[in-house]
Enzyme design. Sequence first.
Site, PDB file in Angstrom:
ATOM      1  N   GLU A   1      -0.332   0.963 -10.358  1.00  0.00           N
ATOM      2  CA  GLU A   1       0.403   1.446  -9.187  1.00  0.00           C
ATOM      3  C   GLU A   1       0.296   0.424  -8.067  1.00  0.00           C
ATOM      4  O   GLU A   1      -0.709  -0.282  -7.953  1.00  0.00           O
ATOM      5  CB  GLU A   1      -0.190   2.759  -8.650  1.00  0.00           C
ATOM      6  CG  GLU A   1      -0.057   3.954  -9.542  1.00  0.00           C
ATOM      7  CD  GLU A   1      -0.673   5.193  -8.893  1.00  0.00           C
ATOM      8  OE1 GLU A   1      -0.824   5.233  -7.649  1.00  0.00           O
ATOM      9  OE2 GLU A   1      -1.022   6.120  -9.642  1.00  0.00           O
TER      10      GLU A   1
ATOM     11  N   GLU B   1       4.204  13.638  -0.386  1.00  0.00           N
ATOM     12  CA  GLU B   1       4.448  12.191  -0.517  1.00  0.00           C
ATOM     13  C   GLU B   1       5.895  11.777  -0.278  1.00  0.00           C
ATOM     14  O   GLU B   1       6.333  10.717  -0.732  1.00  0.00           O
ATOM     15  CB  GLU B   1       3.957  11.717  -1.885  1.00  0.00           C
ATOM     16  CG  GLU B   1       2.432  11.734  -1.945  1.00  0.00           C
ATOM     17  CD  GLU B   1       1.830  11.252  -3.249  1.00  0.00           C
ATOM     18  OE1 GLU B   1       2.470  11.466  -4.301  1.00  0.00           O
ATOM     19  OE2 GLU B   1       0.726  10.696  -3.213  1.00  0.00           O
TER      20      GLU B   1
ATOM     21  N   GLU C   1      -6.369   8.779 -11.962  1.00  0.00           N
ATOM     22  CA  GLU C   1      -7.464   8.470 -11.041  1.00  0.00           C
ATOM     23  C   GLU C   1      -8.626   9.455 -11.154  1.00  0.00           C
ATOM     24  O   GLU C   1      -8.923  10.211 -10.216  1.00  0.00           O
ATOM     25  CB  GLU C   1      -6.942   8.393  -9.602  1.00  0.00           C
ATOM     26  CG  GLU C   1      -5.970   7.238  -9.408  1.00  0.00           C
ATOM     27  CD  GLU C   1      -5.548   7.030  -7.962  1.00  0.00           C
ATOM     28  OE1 GLU C   1      -5.666   7.969  -7.160  1.00  0.00           O
ATOM     29  OE2 GLU C   1      -5.100   5.921  -7.642  1.00  0.00           O
TER      30      GLU C   1
HETATM   31  C1  GAL Z   1      -2.466   7.124  -5.939  1.00  0.00           C
HETATM   32  C2  GAL Z   1      -2.127   8.248  -6.891  1.00  0.00           C
HETATM   33  C3  GAL Z   1      -0.636   8.514  -6.932  1.00  0.00           C
HETATM   34  C4  GAL Z   1      -0.074   8.608  -5.533  1.00  0.00           C
HETATM   35  C5  GAL Z   1      -0.433   7.356  -4.789  1.00  0.00           C
HETATM   36  C6  GAL Z   1       0.111   7.293  -3.381  1.00  0.00           C
HETATM   37  O1  GAL Z   1      -3.805   7.116  -5.596  1.00  0.00           O
HETATM   38  O2  GAL Z   1      -2.571   7.933  -8.191  1.00  0.00           O
HETATM   39  O3  GAL Z   1      -0.396   9.713  -7.642  1.00  0.00           O
HETATM   40  O4  GAL Z   1      -0.573   9.729  -4.896  1.00  0.00           O
HETATM   41  O5  GAL Z   1      -1.821   7.238  -4.708  1.00  0.00           O
HETATM   42  O6  GAL Z   1      -0.249   6.090  -2.761  1.00  0.00           O
END
Ligand code: GAL
Length: 666
Positions: free
Chosen positions: A308, A356, A152
């Site tokens: 993702e 997380e 990102e």
């Molecule tokens: C994304 C990121 C991941 C993780 C995810 C959580 O934006 O690329 O590494 O943090 O969010 O939702």
Amino acid sequence: MEFFDHPRLWHGADYNPEQWRQDPAVLEEDIRLMKQAGITIVSVGIFSWSDLEPTEGVCDFGWLDEVMDRLAAAGIRAALATPSAAPPPWMAVRYPEILRADERGLRRRYGVRQQHCLTSPLYREKTAAFNRRLAERYKDHPALALWHVSNEYGGECFCPRCQAEFRRWLKDRYGGIGELNAAWWGSFWSHRYSDFEEISAPSPVGENLVSGQNLDWKRFVSDCHIAFFDNEIAPLRELTPQIPVTANLMNTYPGIDYQKFARHMDIVSWDNYPTWHRGDNAVVAQQTAFIHDIYRGLRDGQPFLVMESTPSQVNWHGVNKLQRPGVLRLSALQGLAHGSDSMQYFQWRKGRGSHEKYHGAVVDHVGHPHTRVFREVSEVGAVLARMQSLAGTGKESPAALIYDWENEWAIRGMNGFNNERRTYQPVCERYHAPLWRAGISTICIGEEQDFTPYRLLVAPMLYMLKDGVAKRLAEYVAAGGNLVLTYMSGMTDSHDLCFRGGFPGEGLRQVCGVWAEETDALYEEDRQSVTFGGVSYPVRRSCDLLHAEGAQVLAAYDRDFYAGTPAVTCNRYGRGRAWYVGFDDDGAFTSAFMEELIRELDLPRPLPGPIPYGVSVQQRGERIFLLNFLDSPARLPLPAAYTDELTGGRVEGEAQLPPYGAMVLI
Ligand code: GAL
């Protein structure tokens, strides 16, 4: 390229085995469970730099070797990441110059991620060198399928070096300071620069109101990211020319011109986190469809990846609601229907600690597969396995909508009219929604992409016209195209300098047969309306006051001193037509107008019958996806007999979709 020559639908996840090195049994169990869930690709190494190079120059690739070997042995492929999104602490502490400075010039300390300066030669050298090591080590590894470059890309840096680079970039762009002064309208407020050295980046404690400068800063930052990317991928291209390269992008993140960035990758991918169950799910589905259509457009209709998504919930909203049973499969199918070749998750296994640990993952803290989420993920795996022949296929789009990154910057940055309620993306979504609801495939493209393949081209708020765009639009209409423009179109050039001679400028006034003399801004409590097809529709926020100059008037304003003047027009130009909608609304008019247009142009739809609210009908190749985004059942009449690929069952006469149910008809 193997990846493209033998396209596959990938089922994957971010995998962070470096967090579990103290417990080797986890890796073994993970691979076993991945097989069980039908996982075919995992993204590894994204945030692994401090585990791969714990101290400067001392590398430990042993654990990653083992992960790659085990994946290969299990037939699972790797999207191997470059680690630049999170430098190790030793690097930041030893070389603070690699860290970003904020817009007031304050240098960051080590922490979080994406904290690196975008122009630091040292950081570029370190990332390229590390990427070279990765490529040298894994170039022939059977697990390697894709390069997942960094994570990102985003943010900006205001350190003195970036400011100097900005000045250099401006010199390249303008050649002389006189040209820059002309482009930035320098004599306003005594802003005539005598030397490039006098220029700084926009700042809250300095210059921030010169729209041409603000636009150039955004272009510069975007170019820095792209140059950083090119530097990252140079060793990958050299050592692994057969392995495609992607970077995971974020919705319509405004910090990088994705329409430019996408040209530097082999395949685009994005991180899809819809806020399901927040308000009306049909709206969430429509907004997500819009973004998918942007990603399909980034590389002219080529399939993209969903890199993702959460298998259950995220941890970064105020309220992190669980996806209801069935919604994960719907989400996956929606991506496929719009041109994605994958469904991937963040993340495979929940980590025990840090930020997380409560974010959704395929494997929960409980550690076994007997969970709702694991079962739903496995079901998606089975669906993807069954639908492999979809991989790599395109999707016909009779309609296109222009969503342009630089235009978004210009609209966001200008001052005037309705500053409180001027937004670009929601207006684009409002024009996209009726097409989506009718099941008409719509691709979202930038101003610089080809308009000619589309029967209908909708360009809401095409405020800033880049060079040559107006001419291409005129040619498109003259050759038989159908163009929709709205209020605030054709006002400025790429420096945000207003066109002279009446809006919409650059010849679009002739194409549309209208002149927009003034633009009114409405307070929330103001009432205005138009009558269209015998129905009165509320008008909101912004109204262009139009003169028809040859165009047919389809609707007029009902109130105020401009009552009775044109609000919606249609003009014949060459063999085509151009519509101009002079105002903004909350969707009722936009829907009626677009539905009328769809009928009139007889745009091809996958199914002829009515589509219930909340159901999406999308065609990709021979498949028709029926997706019910609501928690109530839905029925659709079918014109023929089909097989539902999800169940293998025969469907005839009517499709009956349970709550959050889906069918893929062939
Ligand atoms: C994304 C990121 C991941 C993780 C995810 C959580 O934006 O690329 O590494 O943090 O969010 O939702």
